[in-house]
Structure formats: structure tokens, C-alpha cells
Write an enzyme that holds these catalytic residues in place. Structure first.
Site, mmCIF file in Angstrom:
data_model
loop_
_atom_site.group_PDB
_atom_site.id
_atom_site.type_symbol
_atom_site.label_atom_id
_atom_site.label_comp_id
_atom_site.label_asym_id
_atom_site.label_seq_id
_atom_site.Cartn_x
_atom_site.Cartn_y
_atom_site.Cartn_z
ATOM 1 N N CYS A 18 6.247 -0.250 7.463
ATOM 2 C CA CYS A 18 5.847 0.915 6.685
ATOM 3 C C CYS A 18 7.015 1.345 5.820
ATOM 4 O O CYS A 18 8.160 1.370 6.280
ATOM 5 C CB CYS A 18 5.442 2.047 7.630
ATOM 6 S SG CYS A 18 4.921 3.556 6.767
ATOM 7 N N LEU A 19 6.727 1.693 4.578
ATOM 8 C CA LEU A 19 7.783 2.136 3.662
ATOM 9 C C LEU A 19 8.432 3.429 4.153
ATOM 10 O O LEU A 19 9.565 3.725 3.774
ATOM 11 C CB LEU A 19 7.219 2.321 2.250
ATOM 12 C CG LEU A 19 6.704 1.028 1.583
ATOM 13 C CD1 LEU A 19 6.046 1.346 0.251
ATOM 14 C CD2 LEU A 19 7.838 0.025 1.400
ATOM 15 N N GLY A 42 0.841 -1.191 0.000
ATOM 16 C CA GLY A 42 0.000 0.000 0.000
ATOM 17 C C GLY A 42 0.877 1.242 0.000
ATOM 18 O O GLY A 42 2.068 1.179 0.325
ATOM 19 N N HIS A 86 -4.089 1.222 7.992
ATOM 20 C CA HIS A 86 -2.734 1.795 7.973
ATOM 21 C C HIS A 86 -2.666 2.970 6.981
ATOM 22 O O HIS A 86 -2.116 4.027 7.301
ATOM 23 C CB HIS A 86 -1.749 0.674 7.601
ATOM 24 C CG HIS A 86 -0.326 1.073 7.460
ATOM 25 N ND1 HIS A 86 0.665 0.613 8.311
ATOM 26 C CD2 HIS A 86 0.307 1.873 6.560
ATOM 27 C CE1 HIS A 86 1.828 1.122 7.930
ATOM 28 N NE2 HIS A 86 1.648 1.890 6.866
ATOM 29 N N GLU A 87 -3.251 2.793 5.796
ATOM 30 C CA GLU A 87 -3.196 3.856 4.774
ATOM 31 C C GLU A 87 -4.065 5.052 5.163
ATOM 32 O O GLU A 87 -3.672 6.204 4.950
ATOM 33 C CB GLU A 87 -3.624 3.329 3.396
ATOM 34 C CG GLU A 87 -2.814 2.159 2.832
ATOM 35 C CD GLU A 87 -1.320 2.333 2.947
ATOM 36 O OE1 GLU A 87 -0.828 3.464 3.005
ATOM 37 O OE2 GLU A 87 -0.627 1.300 2.998
ATOM 38 N N GLN A 103 2.737 9.937 1.864
ATOM 39 C CA GLN A 103 4.105 9.409 1.885
ATOM 40 C C GLN A 103 4.961 9.921 0.738
ATOM 41 O O GLN A 103 6.184 9.838 0.795
ATOM 42 C CB GLN A 103 4.082 7.874 1.847
ATOM 43 C CG GLN A 103 3.488 7.256 3.099
ATOM 44 C CD GLN A 103 3.401 5.749 2.988
ATOM 45 O OE1 GLN A 103 2.455 5.217 2.431
ATOM 46 N NE2 GLN A 103 4.405 5.047 3.482
ATOM 47 N N HIS A 162 -2.278 7.288 7.477
ATOM 48 C CA HIS A 162 -1.341 8.200 6.797
ATOM 49 C C HIS A 162 -2.062 9.469 6.345
ATOM 50 O O HIS A 162 -1.539 10.575 6.499
ATOM 51 C CB HIS A 162 -0.712 7.538 5.575
ATOM 52 C CG HIS A 162 0.462 6.655 5.861
ATOM 53 N ND1 HIS A 162 1.595 7.089 6.513
ATOM 54 C CD2 HIS A 162 0.693 5.355 5.561
ATOM 55 C CE1 HIS A 162 2.478 6.095 6.590
ATOM 56 N NE2 HIS A 162 1.956 5.029 6.019
HETATM 57 O O1 GNR Z 1 4.139 -2.642 2.509
HETATM 58 C C1 GNR Z 1 3.547 -2.526 3.589
HETATM 59 N N1 GNR Z 1 3.329 -3.626 4.336
HETATM 60 C C2 GNR Z 1 2.508 -3.629 5.461
HETATM 61 C C3 GNR Z 1 2.555 -4.760 6.286
HETATM 62 C C4 GNR Z 1 1.760 -4.814 7.414
HETATM 63 C C5 GNR Z 1 0.902 -3.783 7.704
HETATM 64 C C6 GNR Z 1 0.851 -2.662 6.896
HETATM 65 C C7 GNR Z 1 1.642 -2.590 5.763
HETATM 66 S S1 GNR Z 1 1.534 -1.190 4.732
HETATM 67 C C8 GNR Z 1 3.156 -1.178 4.050
HETATM 68 C C9 GNR Z 1 3.269 -0.113 2.974
HETATM 69 C C10 GNR Z 1 3.091 1.252 3.589
HETATM 70 O O2 GNR Z 1 3.899 1.783 4.293
HETATM 71 N N2 GNR Z 1 1.943 1.837 3.372
HETATM 72 O O3 GNR Z 1 1.678 3.034 3.927
HETATM 73 NI NI NI Z 2 2.887 3.115 5.726
#
Ligand code: GNR
Ligand code: NI
Length: 167
Positions: A91-92, A46, A133-134, A51, A137
């Protein structure tokens, strides 16, 4: 298409609250395509516009193994949360850090697609985690914000050390 640079925690720009997308035009379509390419290249499941330093309510998600299930969510809203689930997240924007976070188990999300059509789906498992999670953000929140102050401090130290090594 183009790869976009991803902001790294604790960059203060990750705290900005995203504004609604008013008009779905070629700029938005190009942004969604570039974000998808950036997510796949990372690789991640995601990516939120926040980001890549664009403060609009747009996220891309693909939890498939073969890039076959790209979802572009514009102006997403979680309408229903159910249950509770604790799972490890990464998270990236917080590379190399993985911690358990408590989330809802199932969510229903309403959004617009790239044609401006109103849509919704109900997700559980990894997709439900990713949606939450997204959307965090877009509200200026990173998964680290769910952790204790002690863990947040340790993570900041670790990332600062990493940055010194790679500089
Ligand atoms: O790539 C991602 N893997 C992930 C694994 C577990 C819970 C959430 C994520 S999201 C993350 C990509 C990202 O940072 N999205 O904002
Ligand atoms: Ni993230």
C-alpha cells in the site's frame, strides 16, 4: 495537474469513512486527474481519495503496465463476491511493507463514471484484489487491519523506525 501528498499509516485520517460524491463537477474531475497523476508517479496500481485526505467515495485504478487502463470509480459498491484468494499486498500509505491478505477471488463492482453514468464490471486476479483494497480505504480500512495484532504492532514499529531515519 498536481501531485498530492499521500497519508502514511498509522495516520488517524486513514480511518475516516468516505462520503458519497453528490455531484460530479470540475472539482471532482480535477481530483480524479490529480489522483491518477499521483498514482502513476508513485508508482501504484490504485489510489483511494482517503489516502490524499479527501473523504469522498472516489478511487482510481490502473493495473496495466503502460498507463492504458485508467478506471475512475465514483461511489463504488461491491455487489457480488465469489471465492477466496490469498495474495501479497502492499500500500502506498504503508511503504515497504508486503503481507498476505485473504480476499474474495472475484468481485462485481457497480459505480458511476466521470460522466455520472452507472457502470459495472466483474474482476478477478490483481484487479479484484485492487478493487477490494481501494474500497477498504473508503471505509477507513488499511490492509494492515486484516493482519494479526502481533503483525500490526511490528509494522507500526518498523514504520516508526523508518520515519526516524528519514527525519
Ligand atoms: O500499488 C499498489 N499495489 C498493490 C499490490 C497488491 C495489492 C494491492 C495494491 S494497491 C497499491 C496502491 C494502494 O495503496 N492503493 O490504495
Ligand atoms: Ni492502499
Amino acid at each position: 495537474m498536481a501531485l498530492l501528498p499521500i497519508l502514511r499509516y498509522p495516520d488517524p485520517r486513514l480511518k475516516k469513512v468516505a462520503q458519497p460524491v453528490e455531484k460530479i463537477d470540475d472539482t471532482i474531475r480535477k481530483l480524479a486527474a490529480d489522483m491518477a497523476e499521483t498514482m502513476y508517479e508513485a508508482p501504484g496500481i490504485g489510489l483511494a481519495a482517503t489516502q490524499v485526505d479527501v473523504h469522498l467515495q472516489l478511487v482510481v485504478i490502473d493495473i496495466s503496465e503502460d498507463k492504458s487502463d485508467l478506471r475512475v470509480l465514483i461511489n463504488p459498491r461491491i455487489e457480488r463476491l465469489q471465492g477466496c484468494h490469498v495474495g501479497e499486498e502492499g500500500c502506498l500509505s504503508v511503504p515497504g511493507i508486503y503481507e498476505k491478505v485473504e480476499r474474495a477471488e472475484q468481485v462485481t463492482v457497480h459505480y458511476q463514471d466521470l460522466d455520472g453514468k452507472n457502470r459495472s464490471f466483474t474482476a478477478d486476479g490483481l484487479l479484484a484484489v485492487c478493487v477490494q483494497h481501494e474500497l477498504d480505504h473508503l471505509n477507513g480500512k488499511v490492509f494492515v487491519d486484516h493482519l494479526s495484532q502481533l503483525k500490526q504492532g511490528r509494522i507500526k514499529n518498523k514504520l516508526a523506525k523508518q520515519a526516524r531515519v528519514t527525519a
